[in-house]
Enzyme design. Sequence first.
Site, mmCIF file in Angstrom:
data_model
loop_
_atom_site.group_PDB
_atom_site.id
_atom_site.type_symbol
_atom_site.label_atom_id
_atom_site.label_comp_id
_atom_site.label_asym_id
_atom_site.label_seq_id
_atom_site.Cartn_x
_atom_site.Cartn_y
_atom_site.Cartn_z
ATOM 1 N N CYS A 292 -5.813 1.947 5.871
ATOM 2 C CA CYS A 292 -6.340 0.852 6.271
ATOM 3 C C CYS A 292 -5.908 0.335 7.446
ATOM 4 O O CYS A 292 -4.945 0.939 7.959
ATOM 5 C CB CYS A 292 -6.288 -0.053 5.024
ATOM 6 S SG CYS A 292 -4.658 -1.085 5.142
ATOM 7 N N CYS B 170 -2.032 -0.365 7.443
ATOM 8 C CA CYS B 170 -1.409 0.963 7.173
ATOM 9 C C CYS B 170 -1.433 1.692 8.405
ATOM 10 O O CYS B 170 -0.285 2.202 8.929
ATOM 11 C CB CYS B 170 -1.697 1.810 6.012
ATOM 12 S SG CYS B 170 -1.281 0.885 4.501
ATOM 13 N N HIS C 209 0.763 -1.109 -0.153
ATOM 14 C CA HIS C 209 0.054 0.073 0.009
ATOM 15 C C HIS C 209 0.856 1.271 -0.057
ATOM 16 O O HIS C 209 2.049 1.272 0.484
ATOM 17 C CB HIS C 209 -1.017 -0.004 1.204
ATOM 18 C CG HIS C 209 -2.123 -1.150 1.287
ATOM 19 N ND1 HIS C 209 -3.093 -1.077 2.176
ATOM 20 C CD2 HIS C 209 -2.308 -2.145 0.370
ATOM 21 C CE1 HIS C 209 -3.819 -2.158 1.924
ATOM 22 N NE2 HIS C 209 -3.315 -2.828 0.462
ATOM 23 N N GLU D 92 1.057 3.944 1.908
ATOM 24 C CA GLU D 92 1.692 4.251 3.275
ATOM 25 C C GLU D 92 2.728 3.289 3.675
ATOM 26 O O GLU D 92 3.782 3.765 4.060
ATOM 27 C CB GLU D 92 0.497 4.228 4.458
ATOM 28 C CG GLU D 92 -0.658 5.174 4.108
ATOM 29 C CD GLU D 92 -1.747 4.312 3.348
ATOM 30 O OE1 GLU D 92 -1.476 3.468 2.417
ATOM 31 O OE2 GLU D 92 -3.076 4.590 3.553
HETATM 32 ZN ZN LIG Z 1 -3.229 0.203 3.751
#
Ligand SMILES: [Zn+2]
Length: 156
Positions: free
Chosen positions: A83, A86, A53, A55
């Site tokens: 999410c 993250c 992801h 991040e």
């Molecule tokens: Zn994430």
Amino acid sequence: MKQHELYMREALCLAEESVREGGGPFGAVIVRDGEIIAASANSVTLTHDPTAHAEVNAIRLACANLQTHNLSGCVIYTSCEPCPMCLGAIYWARLGAIYYANTRTDAQAIGFDDSFIYDEIARPLEQRKIPMTQLLRQEGLEAFEEWRLKADKSEY
Ligand SMILES: [Zn+2]
């Protein structure tokens, strides 16, 4: 506020470029003392990495650039509300603040639903979708005991 918007626009640009290049529509930028330390887009499908992801990618890059696992003193600008993975990584990295543009509901509307993970976390272990079974706790504790007794450990 102008400066914050500038960094957020960087994250948003990364998200838009990512869509054009075949990645997910997410971008993140990590800043310390007015300087961009790391910037990354989501690369889950491009790198075959479900943890890639924006991040997490930005945290890995920032840590490599600063040669540390502790990003206290840094803040993150992310194109979408993080999410659970993250968010966890952001706490582990000790980032000082989170600025986000889109909400998890906005992400859900285009097919990125992480609310089920938030729901799972709130459930007792035995009620979660992925079965969790405890095994060999006594043997598992041996490494913990060795860590507890180690005099020269790098605590984090
Ligand atoms: Zn994430």
